[in-house]
Design a protein around this motif. Structure first.
Motif, PDB file in Angstrom:
ATOM      1  N   ASN A 228      12.849 -44.333 -53.748  1.00  0.00           N
ATOM      2  CA  ASN A 228      12.327 -45.288 -55.264  1.00  0.00           C
ATOM      3  C   ASN A 228      11.328 -45.430 -55.155  1.00  0.00           C
ATOM      4  N   TRP A 229      10.369 -44.376 -54.506  1.00  0.00           N
ATOM      5  CA  TRP A 229       8.623 -44.293 -54.937  1.00  0.00           C
ATOM      6  C   TRP A 229       8.160 -45.225 -56.122  1.00  0.00           C
ATOM      7  N   SER A 230       7.319 -45.697 -56.636  1.00  0.00           N
ATOM      8  CA  SER A 230       7.078 -46.274 -57.947  1.00  0.00           C
ATOM      9  C   SER A 230       6.516 -44.877 -58.665  1.00  0.00           C
ATOM     10  N   ARG A 231       5.738 -44.173 -58.329  1.00  0.00           N
ATOM     11  CA  ARG A 231       5.479 -43.072 -59.029  1.00  0.00           C
ATOM     12  C   ARG A 231       4.527 -41.986 -57.985  1.00  0.00           C
ATOM     13  N   VAL A 232       4.071 -40.863 -58.618  1.00  0.00           N
ATOM     14  CA  VAL A 232       4.609 -39.443 -57.473  1.00  0.00           C
ATOM     15  C   VAL A 232       3.254 -40.475 -56.544  1.00  0.00           C
ATOM     16  N   GLN A 233       1.833 -40.945 -56.957  1.00  0.00           N
ATOM     17  CA  GLN A 233       0.883 -41.455 -55.436  1.00  0.00           C
ATOM     18  C   GLN A 233       1.032 -42.818 -55.961  1.00  0.00           C
ATOM     19  N   PRO A 234       1.694 -43.514 -54.898  1.00  0.00           N
ATOM     20  CA  PRO A 234       1.766 -45.088 -54.839  1.00  0.00           C
ATOM     21  C   PRO A 234       0.557 -45.375 -54.418  1.00  0.00           C
ATOM     22  N   PRO A 235       0.620 -46.915 -54.910  1.00  0.00           N
ATOM     23  CA  PRO A 235      -0.732 -47.483 -54.275  1.00  0.00           C
ATOM     24  C   PRO A 235      -1.032 -48.141 -53.265  1.00  0.00           C
ATOM     25  N   GLN A 236      -1.197 -48.772 -52.438  1.00  0.00           N
ATOM     26  CA  GLN A 236      -2.150 -48.665 -50.547  1.00  0.00           C
ATOM     27  C   GLN A 236      -0.489 -49.563 -50.648  1.00  0.00           C
ATOM     28  N   TYR A 237      -0.344 -50.880 -51.148  1.00  0.00           N
ATOM     29  CA  TYR A 237       0.097 -51.931 -50.649  1.00  0.00           C
ATOM     30  C   TYR A 237       2.154 -51.401 -50.990  1.00  0.00           C
ATOM     31  N   GLU A 238       2.151 -49.983 -51.507  1.00  0.00           N
ATOM     32  CA  GLU A 238       3.322 -50.004 -51.755  1.00  0.00           C
ATOM     33  C   GLU A 238       3.795 -48.653 -50.480  1.00  0.00           C
ATOM     34  N   MET A 239       2.607 -47.770 -49.934  1.00  0.00           N
ATOM     35  CA  MET A 239       2.105 -46.676 -49.133  1.00  0.00           C
ATOM     36  C   MET A 239       2.992 -47.746 -47.772  1.00  0.00           C
ATOM     37  N   GLU A 240       1.780 -48.795 -47.626  1.00  0.00           N
ATOM     38  CA  GLU A 240       2.303 -49.520 -45.712  1.00  0.00           C
ATOM     39  C   GLU A 240       3.649 -50.521 -46.261  1.00  0.00           C
ATOM     40  N   GLU A 241       4.180 -50.138 -47.213  1.00  0.00           N
ATOM     41  CA  GLU A 241       5.815 -50.925 -47.197  1.00  0.00           C
ATOM     42  C   GLU A 241       6.255 -50.073 -46.717  1.00  0.00           C
ATOM     43  N   TYR A 242       6.121 -48.843 -46.600  1.00  0.00           N
ATOM     44  CA  TYR A 242       7.253 -47.523 -46.159  1.00  0.00           C
ATOM     45  C   TYR A 242       6.505 -48.087 -44.530  1.00  0.00           C
ATOM     46  N   LEU A 243       5.557 -47.286 -44.254  1.00  0.00           N
ATOM     47  CA  LEU A 243       5.359 -47.285 -43.086  1.00  0.00           C
ATOM     48  C   LEU A 243       6.109 -48.592 -42.051  1.00  0.00           C
ATOM     49  N   LEU A 244       6.002 -49.720 -42.679  1.00  0.00           N
ATOM     50  CA  LEU A 244       6.520 -50.810 -42.685  1.00  0.00           C
ATOM     51  C   LEU A 244       7.752 -51.009 -42.302  1.00  0.00           C
ATOM     52  N   ARG A 245       8.528 -49.963 -43.038  1.00  0.00           N
ATOM     53  CA  ARG A 245       9.919 -49.623 -43.186  1.00  0.00           C
ATOM     54  C   ARG A 245      10.683 -48.785 -42.310  1.00  0.00           C
ATOM     55  N   VAL A 246       9.456 -47.784 -41.679  1.00  0.00           N
ATOM     56  CA  VAL A 246      10.084 -46.946 -41.398  1.00  0.00           C
ATOM     57  C   VAL A 246      10.248 -47.618 -39.535  1.00  0.00           C
ATOM     58  N   ALA A 247       8.681 -48.554 -39.456  1.00  0.00           N
ATOM     59  CA  ALA A 247       8.377 -48.605 -38.167  1.00  0.00           C
ATOM     60  C   ALA A 247       9.462 -49.154 -37.866  1.00  0.00           C
ATOM     61  N   GLU A 248      10.433 -50.216 -38.744  1.00  0.00           N
ATOM     62  CA  GLU A 248      11.200 -51.013 -38.732  1.00  0.00           C
ATOM     63  C   GLU A 248      12.468 -50.317 -38.258  1.00  0.00           C
ATOM     64  N   THR A 249      12.809 -49.382 -38.937  1.00  0.00           N
ATOM     65  CA  THR A 249      14.223 -47.741 -38.658  1.00  0.00           C
ATOM     66  C   THR A 249      14.035 -47.644 -36.986  1.00  0.00           C
ATOM     67  N   TYR A 250      13.207 -47.684 -36.654  1.00  0.00           N
ATOM     68  CA  TYR A 250      13.130 -46.704 -35.799  1.00  0.00           C
ATOM     69  C   TYR A 250      12.698 -47.664 -34.796  1.00  0.00           C
ATOM     70  N   LYS A 251      12.808 -49.081 -34.565  1.00  0.00           N
ATOM     71  CA  LYS A 251      12.060 -49.981 -34.074  1.00  0.00           C
ATOM     72  C   LYS A 251      11.102 -50.127 -33.286  1.00  0.00           C
ATOM     73  N   LEU A 252       9.920 -49.760 -33.397  1.00  0.00           N
ATOM     74  CA  LEU A 252       8.627 -49.520 -33.047  1.00  0.00           C
ATOM     75  C   LEU A 252       7.839 -50.425 -32.285  1.00  0.00           C
ATOM     76  N   ARG A 253       8.478 -52.127 -33.509  1.00  0.00           N
ATOM     77  CA  ARG A 253       7.639 -52.965 -32.821  1.00  0.00           C
ATOM     78  C   ARG A 253       7.605 -53.438 -31.929  1.00  0.00           C
ATOM     79  N   GLU A 254       8.500 -52.941 -31.050  1.00  0.00           N
ATOM     80  CA  GLU A 254       8.997 -53.595 -29.411  1.00  0.00           C
ATOM     81  C   GLU A 254       8.002 -52.711 -28.947  1.00  0.00           C
TER      82      GLU A 254
END
Length: 550
Positions: A115-141
């Motif tokens: 569900n990207w908001s547009r083809v070239q999403p804004p910075q904050y949406e790209m950062e949200e994506y990266l944080l979701r990936v980090a959460e999915t793969y438990k990288l924070r630890e």
């Protein structure tokens, strides 16, 4: 392989997905404190891991994920000098900042978004994506934030890397050892500040686009934007079209000309929405974007029939768009006469239509000096300003010197690179540096493709060649000196046949300096996939004699 569905919280609270200004200044600012000064009142922290990763952006995260998933190695530490994941996408949040490559390609193949908001999403949406990936793969630890690497050295007798680090908040020193080191610090790291006489005398606000100060009030102000590359293509319409800023006037000092192509067709987003219901639909659209992107590669080199045709088509599309959408009075200031691709290609972010705004003016006269109330041009004209914004890019080469590198037999890679220019075999392996890989390293960038795809290709090479080390079948692996030297000679000769800031291209570009081009990859991304997925093991030397038995 998980499909990511964004909550879009970043759209309602973008500030949660952006670095704080004071933290950005501390790390990226021109007056940052000496990173080699440690707080001697604190004890030195001594730690170790099997794998050390420098950087927590796209490269560092992909490396950690693949190390855990493919190599089944959990003993991983990610060092990051900021306080969160994201790298460039966390640190940069200027107005209208967004991905210039379609996010369907500028994202991980193993974690597409439904569900990207547009083809070239804004910075904050790209950062949200990266944080979701980090959460999915438990990288924070696995991450050690606010920790900056100052020096890495290979310890011959122990076959380990010794990392010297500093906590950017407390100044505490850390010594960390690891069997494997993967450098993923990225290239868009060091802002190239405006170098103009008298800048210190300016009475208004000055900022570089990479260190954006949200506390500055732009409403009713006279603004000067220096530069007109990819960043300015986003900043200028952001300042003029967003009521949040409401500038009185904007004068853009055009330092060089750029080809600006039409925006990415809306049909691509409609197709994405149609096929975003499952993983395979998302992968199909991704590969469609890749095929279209790769079709443009011939414009970057050669004079054959296909090369000239692709170059001519892309040139005409860009020039016709610029002539149609920009006022005629600016045509001579914005339309280049060099070969397309010599500078970074730009998909328009509403910049060209914004040139019709009566509040904007363009100047191509060089800057003479900065004065208290504005900028004095070489032409003698004074441009008054309350705010100066430098969209002057980054010192990409400096990113290779983020920290000192001491390789095998006390070889100074820092000295080697300063003398000969930064390089890495197949963009990944450094001379005299066993068990060290560089992701998005020297010559890994292309003018037409997604750096995230290049990162994944590089990580795949790392997992293939590092596997014997992880499995304790070899103590170390390094590229042979002659293979490194041969690669350097071949790639630099090939780059002279390309348009990337060369006499053939007809322009001066950040891709290259007077010594070497340490930035661009002279072949297609398909070629890069091939060389990263088919290692030439004859060029590598594995040490199987120094294995330490558990």
């Amino acid at each position: 392989m998980p499909v990511i569905t964004l909550t879009k919280e970043s759209h309602t609270h973008p500030e949660k997905f952006q670095i704080k200004y004071e933290d950005a200044v501390k790390i990226l600012g021109p007056d940052r404190k000496d990173r080699f000064v440690y707080n001697e009142s604190l004890p030195t922290l001594t730690t170790s891991s099997t794998v050390s990763i420098v950087g927590a952006g796209f490269g560092g995260m992909a490396t950690a994920i693949k190390t855990i998933e493919d190599l089944h190695e959990e003993d991983v530490v990610i060092f990051e000098r900021h306080d969160n994941f994201g790298g460039t996408w966390y640190a940069n949040h200027f107005p209208n900042s967004a991905s210039d490559i379609p996010s369907l390609w500028y994202s991980y193949s193993f974690s597409p978004v439904s569900n990207w908001s547009r083809v070239q999403p804004p910075q904050y949406e790209m950062e949200e994506y990266l944080l979701r990936v980090a959460e999915t793969y438990k990288l924070r630890e696995k991450a050690r934030f606010q920790t900056e690497i100052n020096k890495v050295e290979w310890i011959d007798e122990d076959n380990v890397w010794k990392l010297h680090a500093r906590n950017v908040v407390t100044g505490q020193k850390c010594i960390h050892t690891s069997k494997i080191l993967v450098a993923c610090q990225g290239g868009l790291v060091h802002p190239s500040q405006l170098k103009a006489e008298g800048l210190e005398n300016f009475k208004g606000e000055y900022m570089h686009s990479a260190i954006w100060n949200d506390d500055v009030d732009f409403k009713g102000k006279k603004v000067i934007v220096v530069g007109n590359g990819c960043t300015a293509n986003q900043v200028v319409p952001g300042l003029l079209n967003n009521p949040k800023y409401g500038v009185k006037s904007l004068t853009q000092i055009v330092r060089s000309k750029h080809y600006v192509s039409p925006p990415v067709p809306k049909a691509l987003f409609y197709l994405y929405k149609l096929l975003s219901f499952n993983f395979f639909g998302l992968i199909f659209v991704r590969w469609l974007v890749i095929a279209i992107g790769e079709s443009r590669f011939p414009l970057f080199k050669g004079v054959g029939l296909i090369n000239r045709f692709v170059r001519w088509v892309n040139t005409r599309v860009a020039v016709n768009y610029m002539k149609k959408k920009a006022p005629k009075k600016f045509h001579d200031l914005i339309i280049p006469d060099y070969k397309i691709g010599c500078k970074r290609l730009i998909f328009d972010h509403d910049y060209i239509p914004t040139l019709n705004d009566p509040r904007i003016d363009l100047k191509d006269s060089p800057i003479d000096k900065v004065v208290e109330n504005g900028i004095l041009l070489k032409s003698g004209e004074l441009i008054e300003a309350d705010i100066i914004v430098a969209c002057t890019g980054y010192n990409v080469t400096q990113s290779f010197f983020n920290y000192e590198i001491i390789g095998r037999n006390k070889t100074s890679i820092t000295k080697l690179w300063k003398e000969d220019g930064p390089s890495a075999y197949r963009t990944l392996l450094v001379k005299e540096c066993p068990n060290m890989w560089m992701i998005a390293g020297p010559n890994s960038a292309t003018g037409h493709a997604s750096v995230v795809m290049a990162i994944e290709n590089g990580v795949d090479y790392y997992t293939k060649t590092a596997k014997p080390i992880i499995q304790n079948k070899a103590a170390s692996v390094r590229v042979k000196n002659e293979a490194y030297d041969n690669w350097f000679t071949i790639i630099q000769a090939e780059l002279k046949r390309c348009v990337f800031g060369t006499p053939f291209g007809g322009c001066i570009s950040w891709y290259a300096n007077e010594k070497v081009n340490a930035t661009a990859y002279p072949w297609s991304q398909s070629n890069y996939w091939w060389v990263t997925h088919h290692p030439n093991y004859k060029d590598l030397e594995y040490d199987t004699k120094s294995i330490k038995k558990d």
